[in-house]
Each structure stands twice: as structure tokens, then as C-alpha cells.
Design an enzyme around this catalytic site. Structure first.
Site, short mmCIF file in Angstrom:
data_model
loop_
_atom_site.label_atom_id
_atom_site.label_comp_id
_atom_site.label_asym_id
_atom_site.label_seq_id
_atom_site.Cartn_x
_atom_site.Cartn_y
_atom_site.Cartn_z
N HIS A 44 -37.87 -10.48 -37.36
CA HIS A 44 -38.16 -10.57 -38.79
C HIS A 44 -39.66 -10.63 -39.04
O HIS A 44 -40.18 -10.02 -39.99
CB HIS A 44 -37.49 -11.81 -39.38
CG HIS A 44 -36.00 -11.73 -39.48
ND1 HIS A 44 -35.35 -10.66 -40.06
CD2 HIS A 44 -35.03 -12.60 -39.07
CE1 HIS A 44 -34.04 -10.87 -40.02
NE2 HIS A 44 -33.83 -12.03 -39.41
N HIS B 289 -34.86 -13.03 -31.92
CA HIS B 289 -34.33 -12.50 -33.19
C HIS B 289 -35.29 -12.77 -34.34
O HIS B 289 -35.64 -11.86 -35.11
CB HIS B 289 -32.97 -13.15 -33.47
CG HIS B 289 -32.39 -12.84 -34.81
ND1 HIS B 289 -31.36 -11.95 -34.99
CD2 HIS B 289 -32.70 -13.31 -36.06
CE1 HIS B 289 -31.07 -11.87 -36.28
NE2 HIS B 289 -31.86 -12.70 -36.95
N TYR C 138 -24.14 -10.38 -41.81
CA TYR C 138 -24.47 -10.61 -40.40
C TYR C 138 -23.64 -9.70 -39.50
O TYR C 138 -24.13 -9.16 -38.52
CB TYR C 138 -24.23 -12.08 -40.04
CG TYR C 138 -25.33 -13.01 -40.50
CD1 TYR C 138 -26.55 -13.04 -39.85
CD2 TYR C 138 -25.15 -13.84 -41.60
CE1 TYR C 138 -27.56 -13.90 -40.28
CE2 TYR C 138 -26.15 -14.69 -42.03
CZ TYR C 138 -27.36 -14.72 -41.37
OH TYR C 138 -28.36 -15.56 -41.80
#
Length: 672
Positions: free
Chosen positions: A463, A459, A600
């Protein structure tokens, strides 16, 4: 550990990586130089005669200068999270406060606001043609200042500035308490029955409550963790009060409405409706899971001769979730962990990104500027690699992966330096850094990762590549500089690769036998993605609802009582009447996610839609990966996020895939 994915000679990029040779005095000087340089520019802009204020000498000039000085300061400010030198960390925190306060003063300058309005008027009156990103820059510069009180009478502007300055200082203090917390609990060996020896040998906070068999040990560990930064309780109380005053001054009904005005969701009614709808759909699923966990708890307590009750405690959830998964799916976290040594997982994940996004990595030699702030940190140069050939240079990436004292305690990515196009037309390249706290090796075995750690790492790398693959004209819009309720969507979408059998096979290798994960364990891991999602997502809903409740309230509240009562009502776990201020460690609420934690879950709607609609049929297609780069990563925040989604999907996004994923867990569970 080397994570290099190519053995080719290092190709010198058209830029040099940042230098990390800092002293406390240099950290302070970097902030002071930024302020001095900005003051000089703003003085010149304010002195321009009204008729000479144009897009070029006001808007573009300010936009370019802002990112240039930020790029000088950000590496120094980042050191508060990773430096081993207390003097450097303190100087970094102080500089951060100073620059945030200065930034507020800049946004409050009426003479600069007037210059921006004059430049806007000149642009319209003279028919100056701007491209979409230039128009967006001008609009956002003006909007920022309106949101910071310009247009209000001076007394209210001064009051607003004082409020915002005080809030920023309190937020930094809150975050520092979280970063530097060093609390500990002492347990005897008898109290740690059930905790794997490997976890005791290399003890971490995260391992404390899901293995201990004794309920009292778990209770102490969990409640101790809840209260680890209890000194932050009055700090957050004060922050919330001050934020409420800010919203009132700016004419917003609540602080949440002020924050959401510039996000995809737009207002608090939309967010609360989203959360309440999700709560209605998930609560029956969570209640069914709670019932099965209580049955398992009854069985365990009876087998030990312990008293049986019908309470599902906060310290029971992770323990019985793990125990149920081990029993029903034959999935033992500790056994699975043996197949995920850090030395295997990290380079394989980088290789998946390399293939999917058509990029290439080169470890930067020390003599070529590969120095870092710590010996464990690795530095990379990243290039476009479409069609198997190195193309354009993309930027620099740092990986700081292992825990150490006084380091940021979670996993996150810093977009230290954005990319942008200079006035000359030349490119300035981005720098990103991933900070994590993967397990360290012990004398008995190498550093290993739980599957959940693998997902987190994948994850966060998403980014990093949002920052590396973005190519905007202005640094303000680069990479993850998107609406906060969209910023997680690209990385959440990429998590799906950690649940695909082929990728699980490729990134696993037993640390002793060197065998990949067996097919039956892979099948169990894939199933585990869908089961027990009710309670997991109700926990996320609790955080989002707490955040929104705090920031839509117009009156003071006992936030500790709200935290505990709302958790019991939403997450279906109890602390048996013990009120401990766990909100004191809820760093998101002061770290940019105030009235934004819902994002989220909100962004999961877009993540699920992107994966199911684009990648499900062919997850490793470089053509689809490049399309994703072009539609989602490249534009960053230079256009509305919905436009990027529509370009990728070929239609407006919807929540069908999201709801299907959430509710399918109950069906899978029923079959087990």
C-alpha cells in the site's frame, strides 16, 4: 533500529517533509483554516456568472484547492491514531468530525452543484478538449453530489445531510472505542500452560488463544476479546438503521446497492453471487479440515483425561490449526519466529521492494526535516532508481512499527498527502505512513516476528508503494484512491513474495546463530500456504456475508444473534450458544468497508491472476516490476481499474488462478 538500505549521502529532495510539531490548539486550527479557506473559494465559485463558469475556473480550481487544504489537515487528523498526547488525540478526533461534517455540507450545496453543471455544459458546448483524467474529475465531482442528494427536493436533501452527519459522528465514536480499548483478563500461571514464556514475557492480545492448552483459558480469552468493545453494539445498531434511511432517500434498494454503485462489482446481486459461489466451493474443504481438527482434538483431550465432545469451538480453531501445522509440517511458529528478528526482516523487505520496483531509500536526517511524532518512528525520502541511477523524487515514507499505549492497534498505511500536479505545472509529492505493532524486544531476546507478521508487513508495504509510485494529475485519484474492491489487490499480489523460497531465505536470520532458515523449514512454510485454507477463507467469507447481510436487510435485526449464528453456519465454529456481540469490534464496518468487506476476497481474484500470469516465472525481474509500476501503481484511480489490469495482463482478468490456489490446499492436505 535502522532500516536504511543505502549508505550514500542524503540527497536533498525538491520538497520538505511535513512538520510534526503540533499542539492541540494547532490541530484544531488546521481544521478551522481548511474550512475558512474552502468557504472563501466556494463563495467565489458560486458568485461566478453562469456564462463564465468553465472547466478551468470551476472544476480544476476546486479539484486543486481541495487537495491542497486536505494536505494541510490530514497529518493533524492522523495524530488521533499515533500521538501519545491525549489532548492532541482528542483535538484530532474532534477536528476529524468537524471536517467530515463540513465535507457533507459542501457536497450538499446546491449553488456549487449548479456551478459544476454549468461548467460541464460550457465544456461540451465550446468543444473544450479535456484529457481522460480531467474528464474523470468533472464526472466524479458531479456524481459525488448526486450521490449526496443533489437533484432531490430540499426537504429530502436536508434530511439526508442530517442522517449522514449523525452517521459520521457515530462512526468516529465506534472507531475511537476500538482504538482506545484497554481491557485485560487475568490468568494464573497454571491457566497459561502451553503458552510460550516469550509470549507471556511480552504479552499481546494476538498471542492469547492459539497456544493455551486449557480449553477454558482459550474460551475466556477468545470470548473476552469478542466482547472487548461491547459498548459499540447499540452504536452499530443505530448506524445500520441510519444507513438504511440514506439508501431509501437516494432511491437505492439497499445501502449495499448504494455503496456498490461506484465499485467494480456494481451491485449487491453480483457480490452475493460471488460470495455464495465461493461458499459452495469452500464448504466441503472446510468441513474436511474441521473433521481432521476434531480428530486431533479427541486425541488431545483423551491424552489429558478431559471429556471428549464433537464440538469445534471458536476457541479451538486457531489452537488446532497451529497444532496440526506443527505436527504434520514440523512447523513450530515459535521456532520459526526465531529466524525473523525485526532488525533483519524490515530492511530485507525494503530491499526486496527496492530491487523489484527500482526505488531507493534515504533516511532523512533530523536537521533536514526528519523529525517525527515519536522517537521510534523512522522517516525516509524515496527516489526512483531505474537502471541503477537515482531519478525522480517519489515522496516521503514514515514507518511507525512498534506498539505503545493509545496507538492504533493493527497494521495499516495512511496516504497522508497525495501527489498531484500544481497549476504551475510543478509537482507536489506524496507522503505515506505505515503503522504496525511488531513485537518489542525483551531482556532475553530481540523483537521477533511470526511468519504471518512478515506477510502482513509485506502486504502493508505494498500500500505504501502504491502511494509512492503513483503519478496522477489530480490528488483525488492518487495511489490507493481506487475502487474499494480493488484497493487490496496490489498488496495481496505482493504477499506472494513471502512464500518464495529465495525470498524466505534472504529475509531470515536466526537471532542467535545468524543462520538463514533451513531448506526443510522453508519447504514446510511454502506448503503451509496451501493447507487449511478452507476454514481460513470461510472465516473471511463470514465477515463478508455478515457485512452484506446487514446492509441488504430492510428490517432491524439482532446483530449479535446474526453475528454468532452466521459465523457458526459459515465458519463451522460454535460458541455453544453464548451470544457475545463480536460485531462491536468489527472496525472495518465503520472504517470505509461498509458493504465492502467482500473486497478482500474479490480482489484476490485479480491478485492471483497478476502474480501467476506476470511474475511467477521471474519474481524479481526489475523489468516486470517496472511494468507493474507503470500499469497498476502509476495510474492509481485515474482510470477504471479493469483498464489497468488489461494493460498489465494483455487480456481481461479471470478467476482461474484464484480458484486453483484455493482448491489446491485440499490436494496438498491429502498427500500429507
Amino acid at each position: 533500529m535502522s532500516t536504511t538500505t543505502t549508505t550514500k549521502p542524503y540527497p536533498a529532495p525538491p520538497a520538505t517533509p511535513p512538520s510534526w510539531e503540533y499542539t492541540p490548539e494547532q490541530v484544531t486550527k488546521s481544521a478551522d483554516d481548511c474550512i475558512a479557506s474552502s468557504d472563501e473559494l466556494l463563495t467565489e465559485v458560486a458568485a461566478l456568472p453562469k456564462e463564465q463558469r468553465t472547466f478551468e475556473n470551476v472544476i480544476r480550481r476546486m479539484g486543486l484547492h481541495e487537495v491542497e487544504v486536505d494536505s494541510l489537515a490530514e497529518p493533524a487528523l492522523f495524530l488521533q491514531y499515533v500521538s501519545q498526547d491525549e489532548g492532541i488525540r482528542n483535538a484530532s478526533v474532534d477536528s476529524d468530525k468537524k471536517l467530515q461534517e463540513y465535507g457533507l455540507k459542501v457536497l450538499a450545496r446546491e449553488d456549487i452543484y449548479e456551478a459544476l453543471l454549468d461548467a460541464e455544459a460550457h465544456t461540451k458546448a465550446n468543444g473544450v478538449k479535456l484529457n481522460a483524467e480531467e474528464q474523470r474529475l468533472m464526472d466524479r465531482m458531479i456524481r459525488d453530489r448526486k450521490r449526496n442528494g443533489l437533484g432531490l427536493e430540499k426537504t429530502k436533501r436536508d434530511e439526508l445531510l442530517a442522517l449522514q452527519t449523525k452517521i459520521m459522528g457515530l462512526e468516529v465514536d465506534f472507531q475511537r472505542a476500538c482504538n482506545e480499548e484497554k481491557g485485560s483478563l487475568l490468568f494464573t500461571e497454571e491457566e497459561l500452560v502451553g503458552v510460550p514464556q516469550a509470549s507471556i514475557d511480552g504479552y499481546t492480545k494476538e498471542d492469547d488463544n492459539q497456544y493455551a492448552d486449557l480449553p477454558e483459558t482459550r474460551r475466556r480469552a477468545v470470548l473476552g476479546y469478542e466482547g472487548k468493545t461491547i459498548q459499540n453494539v447499540p452504536v452499530l445498531d443505530e448506524v445500520v438503521k441510519l444507513r438504511r434511511k440514506v439508501a431509501d432517500l437516494l432511491g437505492f434498494d439497499t445501502f449495499a446497492d448504494y455503496v456498490l454503485d461506484v465499485k467494480m462489482a456494481k451491485d449487491s446481486k453480483t457480490v452475493l453471487a460471488f460470495l455464495d459461489d465461493l461458499l459452495d466451493k469452500l464448504k466441503p474443504v472446510g468441513e474436511a479440515e474441521r473433521k481432521k481438527f476434531l480428530a486431533l482434538k479427541k486425541e488431545v483431550h483423551e491424552s489429558h483425561g478431559w471429556p471428549v465432545d464433537d464440538e469445534f469451538n471458536l476457541w479451538d480453531y486457531r489452537y488446532y490449526d497451529r497444532l496440526w501445522t506443527e505436527r504434520e509440517l514440523a512447523l513450530d511458529d515459535e521456532k520459526v519466529k526465531e529466524y525473523f528478528p525485526v532488525d533483519k526482516v524490515v530492511p530485507t523487505i525494503l530491499d526486496i521492494y527496492r530491487q523489484l520496483l527500482s526505488v531507493q531509500f534515504y533516511r532523512i536526517p533530523v536537521e533536514s526535516g526528519g523529525g517525527t511524532w515519536h522517537k521510534d518512528v523512522e522517516a525516509y525520502a524515496v527516489w526512483d532508481h531505474k537502471d541503477g541511477k537515482d531519478g525522480k523524487f517519489l515522496g516521503f515514507m514514515y514507518l511507525d512499527l512498534f506498539p505503545r499505549e493509545n496507538k492504533y492497534g493493527h497494521a495499516a498505511v495512511w496516504g497522508l498527502i497525495p501527489g498531484w500536479t500544481k497549476e504551475s505545472g510543478a509537482r507536489s509529492y506524496p507522503t505515506v505512513c505505515m503503522v504496525a505493532n511488531l513485537a518489542k524486544s525483551t531482556p532475553k531476546r530481540p523483537a521477533l516476528m511470526k511468519h504471518g507478521d512478515v506477510v502482513t508487513f509485506f502486504h502493508e508495504m505494498g500500500h505504501a508503494f502504491h502511494g509512492l509510485c503513483s503519478a496522477t494529475q489530480f490528488g483525488r485519484f492518487h495511489g490507493t484512491h481506487v475502487a474499494r474492491d480493488f484497493v487490496e489487490a496490489p498488496s495481496q499480489m505482493l504477499e506472494n513474495w513471502c512464500w518464495l523460497p529465495e525470498q524466505l531465505k534472504s529475509m531470515s536470520e536466526h537471532y542467535e546463530t545468524h543462520e538463514h532458515l533451513p531448506d526443510d523449514i522453508i519447504a514446510s512454510i511454502v506448503k503451509s500456504k496451501s493447507v487449511n485454507q478452507g476454514l481460513f477463507n470461510l472465516r473471511q467469507l463470514f465477515f463478508g456475508l455478515f457485512d452484506m447481510t446487514v446492509h441488504t436487510s430492510k428490517e432491524d435485526q439482532d446483530l449479535t444473534k446474526l453475528w454468532c449464528d452466521l459465523r457458526e453456519k459459515t465458519s463451522l465454529v460454535t460458541t455453544k450458544g453464548e451470544y457475545i456481540g463480536g460485531q462491536s469490534g468489527f472496525a472495518h464496518i465503520v472504517g470505509g468497508y461498509a458493504a465492502g468487506y467482500y473486497g478482500y476476497l474479490y480482489s484476490l481474484v485479480f491478485a492471483a491472476d497478476m502474480f501467476e500470469s506476470v511474475f511467477r516465472a521471474d519474481p524479481m525481474s526489475p523489468q516486470l516490476g517496472y511494468k507493474y509500476r507503470d500499469c497498476i501503481l502509476r495510474p492509481g484511480g485515474s482510470r477504471d481499474e479493469i483498464d489497468s489490469l488489461v494493460e498489465l495482463l494483455g487480456r481481461e482478468p479471470n478467476n482461474e488462478a484464484f480458484l486453483k490456489q484455493l482448491l489446491s490446499g485440499a490436494e496438498v492436505d491429502a498427500k500429507l
